[in-house]
Design a protein around this motif. Structure first.
Motif, PDB file in Angstrom:
ATOM      1  N   ALA A 165      -2.335  10.147   1.614  1.00  0.00           N
ATOM      2  CA  ALA A 165      -3.579   9.583   2.145  1.00  0.00           C
ATOM      3  C   ALA A 165      -3.653   8.093   1.852  1.00  0.00           C
ATOM      4  O   ALA A 165      -3.077   7.604   0.866  1.00  0.00           O
ATOM      5  CB  ALA A 165      -4.782  10.294   1.538  1.00  0.00           C
ATOM      6  N   LEU A 166      -4.363   7.357   2.694  1.00  0.00           N
ATOM      7  CA  LEU A 166      -4.509   5.915   2.502  1.00  0.00           C
ATOM      8  C   LEU A 166      -5.170   5.584   1.171  1.00  0.00           C
ATOM      9  O   LEU A 166      -4.920   4.530   0.588  1.00  0.00           O
ATOM     10  CB  LEU A 166      -5.323   5.313   3.650  1.00  0.00           C
ATOM     11  CG  LEU A 166      -4.578   5.068   4.965  1.00  0.00           C
ATOM     12  CD1 LEU A 166      -5.550   4.546   6.017  1.00  0.00           C
ATOM     13  CD2 LEU A 166      -3.434   4.093   4.777  1.00  0.00           C
ATOM     14  N   GLY A 223      -2.754   2.565  -2.830  1.00  0.00           N
ATOM     15  CA  GLY A 223      -3.021   1.406  -3.690  1.00  0.00           C
ATOM     16  C   GLY A 223      -3.853   0.318  -3.047  1.00  0.00           C
ATOM     17  O   GLY A 223      -4.086  -0.726  -3.659  1.00  0.00           O
ATOM     18  N   MET A 224      -4.328   0.523  -1.816  1.00  0.00           N
ATOM     19  CA  MET A 224      -5.169  -0.489  -1.165  1.00  0.00           C
ATOM     20  C   MET A 224      -6.483  -0.646  -1.929  1.00  0.00           C
ATOM     21  O   MET A 224      -7.107   0.343  -2.310  1.00  0.00           O
ATOM     22  CB  MET A 224      -5.486  -0.090   0.273  1.00  0.00           C
ATOM     23  CG  MET A 224      -4.442  -0.486   1.276  1.00  0.00           C
ATOM     24  SD  MET A 224      -5.068  -0.225   2.961  1.00  0.00           S
ATOM     25  CE  MET A 224      -3.587  -0.607   3.894  1.00  0.00           C
ATOM     26  N   LYS A 264       6.014   0.837   4.265  1.00  0.00           N
ATOM     27  CA  LYS A 264       5.342   0.620   5.554  1.00  0.00           C
ATOM     28  C   LYS A 264       5.057   1.947   6.268  1.00  0.00           C
ATOM     29  O   LYS A 264       3.963   2.164   6.785  1.00  0.00           O
ATOM     30  CB  LYS A 264       6.210  -0.277   6.449  1.00  0.00           C
ATOM     31  CG  LYS A 264       6.502  -1.653   5.880  1.00  0.00           C
ATOM     32  CD  LYS A 264       7.239  -2.524   6.870  1.00  0.00           C
ATOM     33  CE  LYS A 264       8.603  -1.985   7.255  1.00  0.00           C
ATOM     34  NZ  LYS A 264       9.553  -1.952   6.113  1.00  0.00           N
ATOM     35  N   THR A 265       6.057   2.825   6.305  1.00  0.00           N
ATOM     36  CA  THR A 265       5.900   4.098   7.011  1.00  0.00           C
ATOM     37  C   THR A 265       4.808   4.942   6.368  1.00  0.00           C
ATOM     38  O   THR A 265       4.030   5.599   7.061  1.00  0.00           O
ATOM     39  CB  THR A 265       7.234   4.869   7.019  1.00  0.00           C
ATOM     40  OG1 THR A 265       8.241   4.056   7.631  1.00  0.00           O
ATOM     41  CG2 THR A 265       7.115   6.165   7.794  1.00  0.00           C
ATOM     42  N   LEU A 307      -2.305   7.298  10.717  1.00  0.00           N
ATOM     43  CA  LEU A 307      -2.180   8.302  11.782  1.00  0.00           C
ATOM     44  C   LEU A 307      -2.897   9.597  11.416  1.00  0.00           C
ATOM     45  O   LEU A 307      -3.524  10.242  12.264  1.00  0.00           O
ATOM     46  CB  LEU A 307      -0.708   8.612  12.058  1.00  0.00           C
ATOM     47  CG  LEU A 307       0.034   7.762  13.081  1.00  0.00           C
ATOM     48  CD1 LEU A 307       1.379   8.386  13.386  1.00  0.00           C
ATOM     49  CD2 LEU A 307      -0.764   7.583  14.360  1.00  0.00           C
ATOM     50  N   SER A 308      -2.777  10.008  10.153  1.00  0.00           N
ATOM     51  CA  SER A 308      -3.402  11.272   9.745  1.00  0.00           C
ATOM     52  C   SER A 308      -4.917  11.193   9.878  1.00  0.00           C
ATOM     53  O   SER A 308      -5.571  12.214  10.136  1.00  0.00           O
ATOM     54  CB  SER A 308      -3.008  11.626   8.303  1.00  0.00           C
ATOM     55  OG  SER A 308      -3.515  10.678   7.393  1.00  0.00           O
TER      56      SER A 308
END
Length: 588
Positions: free
Chosen positions: A307-308, A312-313, A342-343, A350-351
């Motif tokens: 998950a995003l 680490g963002m 990156k992927t 995308l998820s």
């Protein structure tokens, strides 16, 4: 010592003979769970066969820490935080691995009173009886987190010695056999064949220590097996050099490659299950001076797409990134060198976009993660199925979202940009160093500047930095060079009192001081000044406009934030900053 802080002492000489307790009833009595939750957990336990405590935690009815606290109090045994425990690998290995995994137990310490065992479920009376029979000495118990216990088992019971032993067996088989080594590899269909066992142990070892790559490199007199852990290679040297050819042949066979071709590089892939995980392996072979070098990238699909929120963002960047990729159209680029994650970032986006009302098509080489509901196309250049061909066909499939695995040339760049300009959201990657240079790179590819200016919405640049090992992290004072780095990177920003940490090295991190990696990001959203500079093809104007954008924070600043919080080190910040400076010619 951290061990003392993590462990409450048990009564001296007390034997590990806990009375049987009804954990569920205790949790209900203390109003930690409800009677209905207990009944649901008991029903789930009958289906899964797992322990009741594990079932309650997995169902979300009780936090693991709370459960362990109850067990510790009811059984009058200490709780040990294994994350900060300096374990002895040899002592842990004195208990057979099968026993350790079966009863979820490790040996923590040996002293005059006997052995201190860490158990995930100290109410397991039958397991304790078996341990007393095997160890034949006084035992004391401590309760530990199961996830941390399994992690230590994976680290402590590494397969280095077993790999070396299997390499010797295979070497002896090759020496005593008159048949061709290719025949040995081809006939190795039995699971007990040395070449099969050796490869299986190599993969299990790599998965257990979370290696991303395995390198098999024949030298003049030795064979080197290297594993990349957190971006750094570690090495095991074997004297049995002749086994290299048998390993390569076997790997080529299971990858569907040509075993007779040794003069040209080959690429392939295969799937395997090792250490209880489903792994996709991408393999590359290349002729070198003393044979063939093999590099295998391990992609673990067991846990699915990350998950995003886990990459680490920072919260501000994540909020802006979500707003951008939830827009109706435009090109969003994720950039960075090979192996920078990156992927992972794109698949995380995308998820979140993957809903029933959106048509999503991906064009990749190769398809790295398989996602339900998404139409994923594998590029195949040998039959003419290249990025340009697939992209043109994809636009006739009425997509809402289009993912292009990589923009490699002007053709794929122009198609992606025109798709973004005509109502599609396009996500892609580009091998550039930072966000500022990415837009200019598209223009350098030969794409019309007006097309880039009209279609490009945002660029994310990222790197992976190593995290300080939590088990051996200690505060430290920066030296003169690091103080200069701090001052330079904090210039013009509100200085924050640093909480600098550095790992001293321990078994958890293989004495490296680092364990795991985390992403650092910069996000550049196109504004009017940048668009105008692109129309004018002004490199200086675009760079100045980007750096003047109040929301833009460079990679080095994101890395510094992590160092100041004690997540990574100034050494890693310096590495990221140096990479940006070297490639862009300007400080990050």
């Amino acid at each position: 010592m951290k061990n003392n802080a993590a462990e409450r002492p048990a009564p001296a000489g007390k034997q590990a003979l806990p009375r049987r307790i009804r954990l569920g009833d205790i949790l209900v009595d203390q109003q930690i769970i409800s009677p209905s939750q207990l009944q649901q957990a008991l029903q789930e336990q009958k289906i899964s066969g797992r322990k009741l405590g594990r079932t309650l935690v997995d169902l979300g009815y009780v936090e693991e820490n709370k459960l362990l606290s109850v067990l510790s109090a009811q059984l009058d045994i200490p709780f040990v935080d294994l994350k900060h425990f300096r374990f002895d690998s040899k002592l842990v290995q004195s208990l057979p691995e099968t026993v350790a995994r079966r009863f979820r137990v490790i040996i923590l310490r040996r002293d005059d009173d006997g052995l201190l065992l860490g158990m995930a479920d100290p109410t397991d009376i039958f397991g304790l009886d078996e341990l007393m029979r095997i160890l034949r000495q006084p035992l004391k118990l401590a309760v530990v987190r199961e996830s941390e216990l399994l992690e230590i088992i994976d680290i402590a019971y590494n397969n280095a010695a077993e790999i070396a032993s299997l390499a010797e067996q295979l070497d002896e088989e090759l020496e005593s056999s008159a048949v061709d080594l290719a025949d040995i590899a081809i006939d190795a269909s039995a699971s007990d064949a040395p070449v099969v066992q050796l490869l299986q142990k190599m993969f299990e070892d790599a998965i257990n220590i979370k290696a991303s790559d395995i390198h098999i490199e024949p030298d003049e007199t030795v064979l080197r097996i290297r594993q990349r852990i957190d971006g750094v290679l570690t090495e095991q040297v074997m004297n049995e050099k002749r086994i290299a050819a048998a390993l390569v042949v076997r790997l080529k066979l299971i990858s569907g490659l040509d075993i007779s071709e040794k003069r040209l590089p080959q690429d392939g892939r295969f799937n395997l299950r090792a250490a209880g995980r489903n792994i996709d392996v991408r393999i590359s072979t290349m002729p070198v001076q003393f044979g063939e070098s093999v590099v295998m990238r391990l992609l673990d699909h067991t846990d699915g797409v990350q998950a995003l929120t886990q990459v680490g963002m920072s919260a501000p960047i994540l909020a802006r990134f979500r707003r951008i990729f939830n827009g109706p159209h435009g090109l969003v680029l994720v950039t960075g060198p090979t192996g920078s994650g990156k992927t992972t970032t794109l698949y995380g986006a995308l998820s979140e976009l993957n809903t029933a009302d959106k048509k999503i098509i991906t064009v990749e080489d190769p398809v790295e993660y398989r996602l339900a509901r998404i139409n994923q196309v594998q590029v195949h250049d040998k039959i003419g199925l290249n990025f340009g061909t697939v992209l043109r066909a994809s636009l006739r499939q009425d997509p809402d979202v289009l993912l292009v695995g990589e923009i490699r040339d002007s053709e794929s760049a122009e198609i992606a940009l025109r798709a973004a300009m005509t109502g599609h959201l396009v996500l892609s990657t580009l091998h550039t160093n930072d966000a500022v240079t990415s837009a200019l790179r598209l223009v350098d590819m030969g794409v019309d500047a007006y097309l880039v200016a009209a279609s490009l919405k945002a660029i994310v640049a990222q790197r992976l930095v190593r995290k300080v090992c939590e088990s051996c992290a200690e505060p430290y004072q920066p030296d003169a060079n690091e103080q200069q780095l701090l001052a330079r990177l904090q210039q013009g920003r509100a200085a924050r009192r640093p909480n600098l940490l550095k790992g001293t090295g321990c078994p958890h991190c293989f004495n490296s001081g680092y364990r795991g990696r985390i992403g650092v990001f910069e996000l550049l959203e196109m504004d009017r000044a940048m668009i105008a500079a692109l129309h004018d093809r002004s490199v200086r104007g675009f760079t100045e406009a980007a750096r003047c954008n109040p929301q833009y924070r460079p990679l080095s600043a994101s890395a510094l934030d992590l160092a100041v919080r004690g997540v990574t080190t100034l050494e890693e910040v310096l590495r990221v900053s140096a990479q940006v400076e070297d490639d862009s010619g300007a400080p990050g």
